[in-house]
Scaffold this active site. Structure first.
Site, PDB file in Angstrom:
ATOM      1  N   CYS A  50       1.748  -4.857 -11.293  1.00  0.00           N
ATOM      2  CA  CYS A  50       0.493  -4.945 -12.053  1.00  0.00           C
ATOM      3  C   CYS A  50       0.121  -6.389 -12.378  1.00  0.00           C
ATOM      4  CB  CYS A  50       0.584  -4.103 -13.320  1.00  0.00           C
ATOM      5  SG  CYS A  50       2.027  -4.473 -14.299  1.00  0.00           S
ATOM      6  N   HIS A  93       9.306 -20.571  -5.999  1.00  0.00           N
ATOM      7  CA  HIS A  93       8.430 -19.600  -6.653  1.00  0.00           C
ATOM      8  C   HIS A  93       9.094 -18.217  -6.709  1.00  0.00           C
ATOM      9  CE1 HIS A  93       4.796 -17.634  -7.980  1.00  0.00           C
ATOM     10  NE2 HIS A  93       4.943 -16.744  -7.014  1.00  0.00           N
TER      11      HIS A  93
END
Lengths: 348, 159
Positions: A50, A93
């Site tokens: 989400c 990342h």
């Protein structure tokens, strides 16, 4: 060949945009396999939660345009909000993402399970090979190390989780705990659900509007009680949550003191989520009563966030070491294995 | 009796502890009983610290290190109960010891019975809900401290 990461997250795009690019859990493997089959792309993993949609690919320089084209076509939307990371930047990342350092709630651990799921889906669709297998397995090890060797996941970070943690510090296991909600506020419902998720079974809801109490009790699988009768169930209670809209205190020391004598010395945890407050502050002075209002719970959550922020530097250093090690592995020339030639007649 | 538990406190040059089944049972069971009382005292301190931290909303590292307060309350009660039962057994075993070989002063026997009665009364008050968990925690600490102080004082008096 190089590692690339294309994606968007809660930091770069609003939910309206994120949902356009979202990939359903059931399609993660399929989309990764489609990507990996494009010219110039060797391996692919798609992470979609989400809060982020990220595409990790091992691709030739000329293959990246195909990835962008693929994503655009799939979402029917331009790629402006996407960030693009190359080489060690994409490795760093991923390590930060799985460790919860890039999450909306710093240090949350749910993301690790979501990335694992995405990786397994890609792997089972044969979309990964040597490079991404190594990258993701290393990422999971990094997440484990960060979680166990630092305080990045320590303490509750919301009022609901602070209340649940406190309840466990008072009662131990919550399996036998009985909870009552006074009022039918949204925060109280969320807190009751959080307590339920840790094992609390019996939930009573008492509200001035009985229909509303019934509706919430049905949702929670509990029992509705008329507001004037809440104290009849009091002796069996362990946790009392106040979230009424009453302009004055509903639970006073005078009312609680005689009720406490009937409880066989079991502690009572009072959670006051209402403003104006539902519990008189002096209730906390009663023996065996532990009262926490919304400010006290928020303060606990804030303290945990501060602790987590302080751990950031340690986590980043840990991650940097792993990024360096992965880079070394990735850039080390791999031995070329030539196929064995059949022996010639002369050599025989 | 308890000279066998803490011989150093009553050390005398000619002292030789009695041996055999009953003297050994008496010493061993009494020692375990006082171990239970010591653990009840520790659990009591932990309860009082945890209770204060919860009341004052001081959720520091000590708070996180301590067990849930309800578990501590149960632990104090159970350890005291175990101590009382074991000490009764220890005292009872002492009556089977051959009197001619027993060198304990009468005061020590009375002290052990006094300690047993003290814990017994506290426990009865707890089981009948006249003592709250907080008070029982205080009593676990106080009773053990009283037992230690009186025993030490007796070793100086040499009754």
């Amino acid at each position: 060949m190089q590692l690339h990461c294309l994606g968007l997250s809660h930091k770069t795009a609003a939910v309206e945009l994120r949902e356009k690019f979202a990939v359903a859990d059931t399609h993660l493997g399929e989309v990764a396999a489609q990507l990996a089959s494009l010219p110039g792309i060797h391996e692919a993993v798609v992470v979609s939660t989400c809060n982020r949609v990220e595409y990790y690919v091992a691709a030739e320089e000329n293959g990246l345009a195909a990835v962008q084209e693929f994503i655009q076509q799939r979402a029917q939307h331009a790629l402006e909000p996407f960030f693009r990371l190359y080489g060690t930047e994409s490795v760093r990342h991923l390590f930060r993402v799985v460790s919860g350092l890039d999450s909306m709630v710093l240090g949350e651990t749910e993301i690790l399970g979501q990335v694992k799921k995405a990786y397994l889906a890609a792997q089972s669709s044969s979309a990964t090979s040597r490079n991404l297998n190594k990258l993701f397995q290393r990422a999971f090890n990094v997440a484990k190390e960060v979680r166990t060797k630092t305080n990045i996941t320590r303490g509750p970070v919301s009022t609901g989780s602070a209340a649940v943690d406190l309840a466990e510090k008072i009662f131990g296991r919550l399996v036998d705990c009985k909870v009552m909600i006074l009022g039918a506020g949204e925060t109280a419902e969320m807190t009751a659900r959080a307590l339920q998720s840790r094992g609390a079974k019996a939930i009573f809801v008492s509200n001035r509007t009985f229909e509303r109490a019934s509706a919430l009790a049905n949702d929670l699988g509990g029992k509705a009680i008329h507001f004037d009768e809440w104290d009849r169930e009091f002796t069996a209670l362990d946790i009392l949550i106040g979230s009424t809209g009453a302009p004055h205190a509903v639970v006073t020391r005078k009312k609680l003191q005689p009720l406490m004598h009937k409880r066989a010395d079991r502690p009572l945890f009072c959670i006051d989520l209402a403003v104006p407050r539902d519990f008189e502050a002096s209730v906390n002075d009663l023996e065996g009563v532990y009262l926490y209002d919304i400010d006290a719970l928020q303060s606990i959550a804030d303290q945990s966030i501060q602790v987590r922020r302080k751990e950031l530097t340690v986590c980043e250093t840990m991650i940097e070491r792993h990024v360096g090690e992965f880079h070394e592995w990735f850039t080390t020339p791999r031995p070329v294995i030539t196929p064995m030639q059949p022996q010639t007649e002369a050599a025989k | 009796m308890s000279a066998q538990i803490l011989p150093s406190a009553f050390a005398r040059p000619e002292y030789k502890p009695s041996t055999g089944f009953w003297p050994e049972m008496h010493a061993a069971v009494s020692l375990i009983a006082f171990g239970a009382f010591a653990l009840a005292c520790v659990a009591g301190v932990m309860y009082l610290v945890q209770e204060r931290l919860l009341k004052k909303h001081h959720l520091n590292s000590v708070f996180h290190a301590l067990p849930p307060i309800a578990n501590l309350s149960v632990a104090v009660q159970r350890l005291m109960l175990a101590g009382v039962v074991l000490l009764a057994g220890g005292i009872g075993a002492g009556f089977f010891v051959d009197r001619s070989t027993m060198r304990e002063p009468v005061a020590v026997i009375l002290w052990a019975i006094g300690v047993w009665l003290l814990y017994g009364v506290v426990l009865v008050l707890r089981l009948t809900h006249r003592f709250s968990p907080r008070r029982i925690a205080w009593m676990a600490v106080a009773a053990f401290t009283i037992a230690l102080i009186t025993l030490t004082a007796m070793s100086y008096v040499h009754l």
